[in-house]
Write a protein that holds these residues in place. Structure first.
Motif, PDB file in Angstrom:
ATOM      1  N   SER A 190       0.818  -1.215   0.000  1.00  0.00           N
ATOM      2  CA  SER A 190       0.000   0.000   0.000  1.00  0.00           C
ATOM      3  C   SER A 190       0.851   1.263   0.000  1.00  0.00           C
ATOM      4  N   SER A 248       1.857   4.052   1.747  1.00  0.00           N
ATOM      5  CA  SER A 248       2.955   4.587   2.559  1.00  0.00           C
ATOM      6  C   SER A 248       4.200   3.735   2.370  1.00  0.00           C
ATOM      7  N   LEU A 275       5.691   4.549  -1.041  1.00  0.00           N
ATOM      8  CA  LEU A 275       6.431   5.823  -0.995  1.00  0.00           C
ATOM      9  C   LEU A 275       7.833   5.641  -0.415  1.00  0.00           C
ATOM     10  N   MET A 276       7.977   4.656   0.460  1.00  0.00           N
ATOM     11  CA  MET A 276       9.254   4.462   1.151  1.00  0.00           C
ATOM     12  C   MET A 276      10.109   3.370   0.506  1.00  0.00           C
ATOM     13  N   CYS A 323      -2.111  -2.412   3.486  1.00  0.00           N
ATOM     14  CA  CYS A 323      -1.588  -1.702   4.666  1.00  0.00           C
ATOM     15  C   CYS A 323      -1.713  -2.492   5.970  1.00  0.00           C
ATOM     16  N   GLY A 368      -0.949  -1.337   8.897  1.00  0.00           N
ATOM     17  CA  GLY A 368      -1.035  -0.436  10.048  1.00  0.00           C
ATOM     18  C   GLY A 368       0.321  -0.238  10.714  1.00  0.00           C
ATOM     19  N   CYS A 428       2.613   1.823   9.041  1.00  0.00           N
ATOM     20  CA  CYS A 428       3.062   2.761   8.011  1.00  0.00           C
ATOM     21  C   CYS A 428       4.180   3.672   8.489  1.00  0.00           C
ATOM     22  N   MET A 484      -7.971  -1.021   7.848  1.00  0.00           N
ATOM     23  CA  MET A 484      -7.203  -1.412   6.662  1.00  0.00           C
ATOM     24  C   MET A 484      -7.027  -0.262   5.680  1.00  0.00           C
ATOM     25  N   GLU A 485      -7.447   0.930   6.075  1.00  0.00           N
ATOM     26  CA  GLU A 485      -7.252   2.104   5.215  1.00  0.00           C
ATOM     27  C   GLU A 485      -5.757   2.387   5.105  1.00  0.00           C
ATOM     28  N   PRO A 486      -5.186   2.342   3.903  1.00  0.00           N
ATOM     29  CA  PRO A 486      -3.751   2.598   3.806  1.00  0.00           C
ATOM     30  C   PRO A 486      -3.369   3.954   4.415  1.00  0.00           C
ATOM     31  N   GLY A 487      -2.327   3.934   5.201  1.00  0.00           N
ATOM     32  CA  GLY A 487      -1.852   5.152   5.838  1.00  0.00           C
ATOM     33  C   GLY A 487      -2.430   5.381   7.217  1.00  0.00           C
ATOM     34  N   THR A 488      -3.272   4.475   7.704  1.00  0.00           N
ATOM     35  CA  THR A 488      -3.918   4.655   9.002  1.00  0.00           C
ATOM     36  C   THR A 488      -3.409   3.611   9.987  1.00  0.00           C
ATOM     37  N   PHE A 489      -2.857   4.083  11.103  1.00  0.00           N
ATOM     38  CA  PHE A 489      -2.230   3.134  12.040  1.00  0.00           C
ATOM     39  C   PHE A 489      -2.388   3.630  13.468  1.00  0.00           C
ATOM     40  N   VAL A 531       1.653  10.939  10.744  1.00  0.00           N
ATOM     41  CA  VAL A 531       2.078  11.098   9.352  1.00  0.00           C
ATOM     42  C   VAL A 531       2.888   9.875   8.942  1.00  0.00           C
ATOM     43  N   SER A 532       2.822   9.576   7.641  1.00  0.00           N
ATOM     44  CA  SER A 532       3.721   8.586   7.049  1.00  0.00           C
ATOM     45  C   SER A 532       4.225   9.155   5.739  1.00  0.00           C
ATOM     46  N   GLY A 533       5.247   8.548   5.193  1.00  0.00           N
ATOM     47  CA  GLY A 533       5.924   9.104   4.029  1.00  0.00           C
ATOM     48  C   GLY A 533       7.283   9.639   4.471  1.00  0.00           C
ATOM     49  N   ILE A 592      -0.795  11.267   4.776  1.00  0.00           N
ATOM     50  CA  ILE A 592       0.226  10.606   3.964  1.00  0.00           C
ATOM     51  C   ILE A 592       0.890  11.690   3.118  1.00  0.00           C
ATOM     52  N   LEU A 593       2.206  11.773   3.201  1.00  0.00           N
ATOM     53  CA  LEU A 593       2.922  12.873   2.567  1.00  0.00           C
ATOM     54  C   LEU A 593       3.483  12.471   1.206  1.00  0.00           C
TER      55      LEU A 593
END
Ligand SMILES: Cc1cc2nc3c(=O)[nH]c(=O)nc-3n(C[C@H](O)[C@H](O)[C@H](O)COP(=O)(O)O)c2cc1C
Ligand code: SF4
Ligand code: FES
Lengths: 172, 438
Positions: free
Chosen positions: A93, A95, A98-99, A132, A134, A136, B91-96, B249-251, B324-325
């Motif tokens: 996913s 994040s 991106l990495m 994802c 979780g 990220c 399971m939403e990408p970028g959510t933790f 934040v992630s990225g 998400i950046l």
């Protein structure tokens, strides 16, 4: 489905599991409410869900095998085919992408000499993409069995895989 | 994070990710005060208190929590079953964020569900947890057993006459299970397709019974609200709505992570003061304010308040509050392709525009990113966004969520789209950051 690779697949469901399913079903409004958790337990015991086990589970829950198969095939974490001793789930996913997830993935495929979705010839590892995890903030992230890893850079792959391999052999 | 302060950080002050508190330790640190007070109040008084705290759901849609509970029919559970369900699909990408709460302080979630149970007069609680959260599952199951042994779950809780028990359900894994009606369908042991509304779950949910579904972070807010009252809760925030928020934040930030801060903290503060700013050599170009299903905002919005109205005014949503950046060295079309691949794959297949439209969007983005696109392909993407996106054309918000980053991206990154077509290649190496080109 091929036969020789797993002797357990045609065996009777162990009686303790059958009893557990009956108990779970009794706690539900309808027995089918226990179906996903029951399938998870079959898989926890045998690694995957064979036709024989699916049919017996369906019988305990008062469902048809086709109905239960419709559920087993809907969910990502339920396997209807044999998998390796260790299932590796690599997050694909955003994040993690991106990495640098793609570089990690390429290194992992090279190390295991398989493509995403395949199992190594020695049956040790199955490599699957996952959404994802979780994790990220530790991207790129990866799950091996119940163990969460991250950030997993390409240069970390060899050590991680070798470590899991040697642990497998210690337990064998 | 600095020393945890329960007065200022009610969600995370008692979080311990090494070893969560047991019921007695939890009590010694101020736990169970919320349910104790709630049990001295009538169900309606509890609902009123939560309504007035201006707690809005933290699962993405931001609906007033007390108001949601007030839609449940009033008869007590004895006559008719009712359910309290915690949505831990995450399971939403970028959510933790919910992971931290279930791993670090599961008892606060349990207490929040108990208070909800009292408020809507339900005695059944179910925690729906995504199947990949192995540690969270283990800790939750242990916490439920410990709470039961200590008399905080089960019959006649602490001698109050209130009955409430909790079952933990590990998911079989699918993003769509997070949509509340699909989650209910999954709990009934069916393929997790969403349902048409009405009936709304509060009236006809699990097995047809009244059901309240709330996010795990939402439930975790409830005990401190009951323990400390509305004024205190409203005072925690920097905006109209109450409380703190788990932001993150992630990225390409220096220290990505989750931070509990007053609701209405600006992204700039979250990024620069808590996440350490951007990594050296990277500039912020745009961001998805609250997970993969929110629209892009450009870097000029860096100082936007992360409350409910501000991102909306700017054309996006707070979503789950974890941004998400996108940095200046990564191809925005590659990022869009990754996002749309996720949404196409996770469509449950119920509605044609979602099932057939999203894979088509993914294919078009692929062609453009490969340097083989034409102007017409961009026009088709605009068409798709216009036709798939609007709310109400599909059974659930998956499709509108999928289109949010696309339509905002088509505008915000128009120049990048044009350059890919003019030069017939991706000017970022393989859609990755320039760094990888070397
Ligand atoms: C495709 C889709 C996925 C969702 N995933 C989640 C999720 O993982 N967790 C969650 O709490 N809400 C999720 N939601 C939102 C839920 O439908 C629902 O609004 C929420 O659980 C209500 O809780 P709240 O009022 O406490 O926010 C999702 C919605 C959609 C459309
Ligand atoms: S919008 Fe997509 S995910 Fe939602 S019900 Fe329709 S097909 Fe399923
Ligand atoms: S995007 Fe990979 S763990 Fe979240």
């Amino acid at each position: 489905m091929s036969t020789a690779d797993n002797t357990a697949q045609n065996a009777e469901l162990p009686s303790d599991l059958v009893q557990t399913f009956r108990d779970m079903a009794a706690h539900e409004h309808h027995a089918r409410g226990a179906s996903i958790e029951a399938l998870r337990l079959v898989q926890e015991r045998f690694g995957w869900i064979s036709d024989a086990h699916l049919a017996q589970t369906a019988q305990v829950l008062g469902m048809t095998p086709a109905d239960l198969d419709g559920i087993a095939t809907y969910f990502n974490l339920l396997f209807r085919k044999p998998v390796g001793k260790n299932v590796i789930m690599l997050c694909d996913s955003v994040s993690c992408w991106l990495m640098g997830q793609e570089q990690t993935r390429d290194r992992l495929c090279k190390k295991l000499q398989i493509k995403m979705g395949e199992t190594t010839s020695d049956g040790e590892f199955t490599l699957l993409p996952i959404v994802c995890l979780g994790h990220c903030d530790h991207a790129p992230a990866m799950l091996i069995g119940k163990e969460l890893y991250g950030p997993v850079r390409p240069e970390d792959i060899d050590a991680i895989i070798d470590d899991v391999r040697s642990k497998n052999h210690d337990h064998a | 994070m600095t020393t945890p302060n329960p007065e200022k950080q009610p969600l995370t002050a008692l979080v311990n990710r090494e070893a969560p508190l047991d019921p007695a330790q939890y009590e010694a640190r101020g736990g169970w005060r919320g349910i104790r007070r709630a049990l001295t109040m009538s169900p309606d008084e509890v609902i009123e208190e939560v309504k007035n705290s201006k707690l809005r759901g933290r699962g993405g849609a931001g609906f007033n929590t007390g108001l949601k509970w007030s839609f449940v029919p009033k008869e007590p559970a004895k006559d008719r079953l009712k359910y309290v369900v915690a949505n831990g699909d995450e399971m939403e990408p970028g959510t933790f964020k919910d992971r931290i709460l279930v791993e670090g302080n599961p008892l606060q979630l349990i207490e929040g569900m108990m208070i909800t149970g009292h408020a809507i007069q339900a005695d059944h609680g179910i925690i729906f947890l995504r199947g990949e959260y192995h540690l969270g599952l283990e800790r939750l199951q242990k916490a439920v057993i410990q709470a039961r042994e200590a008399g905080w779950l089960g019959k006649n809780i602490q001698g109050s006459g209130f009955d409430f028990d909790i079952h933990v359900h590990p998911s079989g894994g699918r993003y769509i299970c997070g949509e509340e009606t699909a989650l209910i369908t999954a709990l009934e042991g069916r393929r997790a397709n969403p349902r048409s509304k009405p009936p709304f779950p509060q009236v006809g949910g699990l097995w047809g019974a009244p059901t309240v579904v709330n996010n795990i972070e939402t439930f975790s807010n409830v005990p401190p609200i009951l323990a400390n009252g509305n004024d205190w809760y409203l005072g925690l925030s920097n905006c109209e709505d109450g409380g703190t928020k788990l932001y993150g934040v992630s990225g390409r930030a220096k220290n990505p992570g989750v931070f509990e801060l007053p609701l209405g903290t600006s992204l700039g503060v979250i990024l620069n003061e808590y996440a350490g700013g951007m990594q050296d050599g990277y500039k912020l170009r745009a961001f998805l304010p609250g997970g993969a299903s929110t629209a892009f905002l450009g870097a000029e919005h860096e100082n936007i308040l992360m409350d409910y109205p501000s991102p909306e005014k700017a054309g996006s949503r707070l979503g789950t509050g974890l941004a998400i950046l996108l940095d200046d060295r990564t191809c925005p079309i590659g990022m869009l392709k990754n996002l749309e691949h996720f949404f196409a794959q996770e469509s449950c297949g119920w509605c044609t525009p979602c099932r057939d439209g999203l894979p088509w969007v993914e294919r078009l983005l692929n062609v453009i990113e490969d340097g083989k696109g034409t102007q017409e392909d961009i026009d088709r993407l605009h068409d798709a966004a216009r036709m798939i996106g609007p709310m109400g054309r599909t059974f659930c918000a998956h499709a509108p969520g999928a289109i949010a980053p696309l339509s905002s991206g088509l505008t915000l990154f128009a120049e990048d789209f044009q350059r890919h077509i003019r030069q017939q290649r991706c000017t970022f190496s393989q859609g990755r950051s320039a760094e990888q080109a070397a």
